[in-house]
Structures are given as C-alpha cells and as structure tokens.
Enzyme design. Structure first.
Site, short mmCIF file in Angstrom:
data_model
loop_
_atom_site.label_atom_id
_atom_site.label_comp_id
_atom_site.label_asym_id
_atom_site.label_seq_id
_atom_site.Cartn_x
_atom_site.Cartn_y
_atom_site.Cartn_z
N TYR A 33 0.75 -1.31 -0.03
CA TYR A 33 -0.07 0.07 -0.17
C TYR A 33 0.97 1.29 -0.03
O TYR A 33 2.18 1.31 0.21
CB TYR A 33 -0.97 0.02 1.14
N LEU A 201 11.33 1.78 6.73
CA LEU A 201 10.52 2.14 5.49
C LEU A 201 11.26 3.33 4.94
O LEU A 201 11.67 4.47 5.71
CB LEU A 201 9.27 2.54 5.75
#
Length: 285
Positions: A33, A201
C-alpha cells in the site's frame, strides 16, 4: 460526497463497498500500500508515493496490471469527486482473488486495486509529540510497505494507552523508526537518521527532510543511532506524510529536545513550503 471507495473498477461510499472473501488480503495480507494527503484537491508528493508503491509491489513479485500514469490519473480523478479539499488518500494492491493457498495463484490472475479517500488534513507542524519506546519485533523486510502491520498496530495502541502520539521502535539499542513514521535526531548541528536498509521504510517525507538539510547546508549522518543518542539529542523529529516534521518533547515520560529551535524551525518551514507548493498546483493534470 464525504468519502469514496474503489475496488477493481467499482466505486461507492466506503461503508457500502464489498470485497470478495478470496481476495488474498483476507488470508495472508498479501499486498502492498501507500498513502498521502491532499489540499485544494491536489495530491502531496504523488510521484514519489506512486514510485515507492510500484517498488514495494515489485519486491513481492506482485504483477500490477496498470501503469504509474494510469494510477496517478485514477487517484486524481477520485480526489476530484470528494467534496472536502483536504483528504487522506490511501491505495493498495493485492496479489489477486483465488482459493486459499500459500503458494502464489496462477500468473494470469489479475491483481486487485483498492483506493480509499476520507476527509483529513496534515497535523499542526508546531505541536509537540509525546513518544514511547517499544522493542521492534517485526520481520526483516520493513523497507517494503506491506499490509502486514499488526506489530505497528499494537505499538500504536500502547502509545495511545500511555497518552502519547507515537511509538519509537528499537532493536536492542538501535533505534529504527516509529509505528507509522520515520524518526531522526539533531545533535551538535547534524541531522542523524537511520540508514535505508531492510529495517526501516524509505519514507517519502524522510527523503524530503534530507533534501531540506542539503539546501540549508545542514550536515546529515545516515548511520544507526542508539536509545542513548535519542534521549540525549538536541531535537527529536518525527516525519510522515501527515506529520511532515514534528518535534518530540517527551519520550517514556522524560523531557527531550528543545535545544536546537533555529535548525528545527528551518526544517519545519521548508516542510510546510514543500507541502504548499505541491498542493497549490500540479502540472500533471
């Protein structure tokens, strides 16, 4: 219209959308996502978020059945349909719909695209966050923006129950990132942030922060830092698409930061300017 959902070509209010039980997201969280915010019906850092989305899908061997340009046009078209000019925009792709089986389905099964839009704006950049620390027990592919977020959910809930805004993950003594943000520190005039390895991330706003430092000749150190470094830093900074560049005032009930307000202000002003530029015009559409 206040909110809008999309699933493989079907549109509707989010609460009315129906998803097949055999979508692999239901059994395996088999997808990736991305998300960002809008203002004036313009999407913040769209190209960078879409690029990361496609990278994440590629890293999991998910065959996406649409191009980056097609996705960006679809996202902008949907943003235009929602009344609120300030929106939270979320999208994900799953490996497809097939009878439950750990192995991948046949390659000719198309991937499934989900999109969700709801009213929401970025946080007040000048507020101060309270943080807690949590041992990072997630897997070793945190660089992929997968749908497997249960450890992040548990950490965020611990922060909420402690009356805090965010949880800071650490693996032993090494600080990695937050439950849904990146974290950096300023010490002795240098911005330190964790390196882009498999434990964090690659945050879009984290990347912006490094750009702001270079533009303002603020030295950057992309190397691991410790819990002691975190607690003793001149400033502790949380970055995300929704938070942009927010300083922390407390970690685990102990006061932190507040020692480099001039540098912090430079970075916050740069972050606001970047957001305003991105959401006042968009030459792609």
């Amino acid at each position: 219209m206040e909110n809008l959902g999309y699933y493989c070509g079907s549109y509707g209010l989010i609460e009315d959308m129906k998803i097949p039980m055999n979508d692999r997201v239901c059994y395996f969280g088999d997808g990736v996502y991305d998300a960002t915010y809008t203002a004036n019906h313009m999407i913040f850092a769209l190209d960078e978020h879409v690029d990361r989305f496609f990278r994440s899908a590629e890293q999991l061997n998910i065959s996406v059945s649409f191009s980056k340009c097609e996705l960006k046009k679809l996202l902008q078209d949907m943003v235009n349909k929602v009344d609120s000019p300030e929106q939270f925009l979320y999208w994900q792709v799953t490996r497809g719909t097939a009878i439950r089986n750990h192995a991948f389905p046949e390659p000719d099964i198309p991937s499934n695209l989900w999109i969700m839009i709801k009213p929401g704006g970025i946080k007040d950049i000048y507020q101060k966050f309270k943080l807690i620390t949590v041992e990072d027990t997630r897997f070793f592919h945190c660089n992929i923006k997968t749908l497997n977020l249960l450890p992040n959910v548990i950490a965020k809930q611990k922060a909420v129950e402690a009356g805090c805004d965010e949880a800071v993950f650490h693996r032993g003594d090494r600080v990695t990132e937050c439950a849904h943000s990146n974290i950096s520190i300023i010490n002795n005039g240098v911005l330190r942030t964790a390196p882009l390895d498999n434990l964090i991330l690659p945050g879009i706003t984290r990347g912006h922060l490094l750009d702001f430092c270079r533009e303002n000749k603020i030295p950057v150190d992309e190397s691991p830092f410790s819990l002691n470094d975190l607690m003793g830093a001149d400033e502790v900074i949380v970055t995300s698409a929704g938070a942009l560049c927010i300083a922390a005032s407390e970690i685990d009930g102990i006061s932190v930061g507040g020692k480099a307000p001039e540098l912090l202000n430079i970075l916050q002003q740069s972050a606001l300017k970047k957001f305003q530029q991105d959401t006042c015009y968009n030459s792609c559409f």
